[in-house]
Design an enzyme around this catalytic site. Structure first.
Site, mmCIF file in Angstrom:
data_model
loop_
_atom_site.group_PDB
_atom_site.id
_atom_site.type_symbol
_atom_site.label_atom_id
_atom_site.label_comp_id
_atom_site.label_asym_id
_atom_site.label_seq_id
_atom_site.Cartn_x
_atom_site.Cartn_y
_atom_site.Cartn_z
ATOM 1 N N GLU A 108 -51.321 11.146 12.307
ATOM 2 C CA GLU A 108 -52.859 11.137 11.934
ATOM 3 C C GLU A 108 -53.203 12.530 11.213
ATOM 4 O OE1 GLU A 108 -55.722 8.841 14.667
ATOM 5 O OE2 GLU A 108 -54.701 10.096 15.803
ATOM 6 N N HIS A 127 -58.382 17.619 16.698
ATOM 7 C CA HIS A 127 -58.368 16.187 17.020
ATOM 8 C C HIS A 127 -58.088 15.690 18.270
ATOM 9 C CE1 HIS A 127 -58.538 11.892 16.923
ATOM 10 N NE2 HIS A 127 -57.322 11.637 16.696
ATOM 11 N N HIS A 129 -58.490 12.895 22.045
ATOM 12 C CA HIS A 129 -58.866 11.631 22.326
ATOM 13 C C HIS A 129 -59.369 11.614 23.659
ATOM 14 C CE1 HIS A 129 -54.976 10.392 20.347
ATOM 15 N NE2 HIS A 129 -55.768 10.558 19.424
ATOM 16 N N HIS A 197 -61.674 6.023 20.139
ATOM 17 C CA HIS A 197 -60.438 6.507 19.815
ATOM 18 C C HIS A 197 -60.728 7.893 20.084
ATOM 19 C CE1 HIS A 197 -57.487 7.712 16.313
ATOM 20 N NE2 HIS A 197 -57.373 8.468 17.271
HETATM 21 ZN ZN LIG Z 1 -56.004 10.338 17.163
#
Ligand SMILES: [Zn+2]
Length: 266
Positions: A108, A127, A129, A197
């Site tokens: 990602e 980023h 989760h 996500h």
């Molecule tokens: Zn992710």
């Protein structure tokens, strides 16, 4: 004695006239060589975000290169809590590694590449989760600033839904098209949620990006608790603007604490 002195003087003369001859042979220059402080903070950011449970075995954090602002720095594909400076790699403007040397990259990484391309003000991206944010990405309940330390949420927390435009995917932001679509939804906000996500937090420094990621998660918890008790009185736009200036202006204080909590890094 005189012979030694003459020898030293001769060596100095050779070094001045033929500097290349006097240097020991060196390896190819590292693309990271000019950014020791950026890398140190990036390694700390990985450990702090793991320690604060914003990242677990997954998720990542990056920083824009100050040597080449179209590039960014991020760990090779590994658990953030184990990252060392030797694991930091440089990526180009489309998210490809500059010098992979056999190391794997996060799938990602296009999240980071896409946002850096369109947000010149952004210097660092997280980023995550975090499960605390997932309900806000799937229920229609809007994440809003409940208290002063998360006042930056006044800029909004738009939701990127891969289903819109991409149909059934594996939910990962695994190419530049998906990255561009996410960056478009993020707009000028500091946070964007990704449906089912996780989320991204962006800022103009590593410290503030880490701060925003941590307090986005805390706000999500506090908001969920508040909603159980009754109707929440959120910060007004005016309150949030004033509070954001104060809290993000003193981020060095928690940053030093967070560094001390994770201890020595390599
Ligand atoms: Zn992710």
């Amino acid at each position: 004695m005189w012979g030694l002195r003459i020898g030293v003087i001769a060596a100095i003369c050779v070094a001045i006239v033929f500097p290349a001859f006097s240097r020991p042979p060196q390896a190819l220059p590292s693309p990271l060589a000019n950014n020791p402080k950026l890398i140190e903070d990036l390694v700390y950011a990985n450990h702090i975000l793991y320690h604060q449970e914003v990242l677990d075995g997954f998720g990542h954090v990056s920083v824009r290169s100050d040597r080449d602002p179209s590039h960014f720095l991020m760990s090779r594909s590994m658990a953030p809590g184990l990252v060392t400076s030797a694991d930091i790699m440089e990526y180009d403007a489309i998210g490809e590694p500059v010098d992979a040397r056999g190391r794997n990259s996060y799938v990602e990484r296009y999240i980071h590449a896409a946002i850096y391309r369109v947000r010149p003000d952004v210097k660092s991206i997280v980023h995550s989760h975090s499960p605390d944010l997932i309900p806000y990405s799937v229920t229609g309940t809007i994440l809003r600033p409940v208290y002063h330390v998360s006042a930056f949420l006044r800029l909004g927390a738009p939701i990127f839904d891969t289903q819109a435009g991409f149909g059934d995917t594996d939910m990962l932001i695994r190419d530049n098209k998906l990255g561009d679509a996410l960056a478009k939804v993020l707009g000028n906000s500091g946070i964007a949620l990704i449906r089912g996500h996780g989320f991204v937090a962006v800022a103009d420094s590593t410290q503030v990006a880490v701060y925003r990621a941590i307090y986005t998660q805390l706000n999500a918890r506090v908001q969920a608790e508040g909603m159980k008790l009754g109707t929440i009185q959120y910060l007004t736009p005016g309150e949030a603007a004033k509070a954001q200036a104060i809290t993000e202006g003193t981020v060095a204080r928690p940053w030093e604490l967070w560094k001390a909590q994770v201890g020595k890094i390599e």
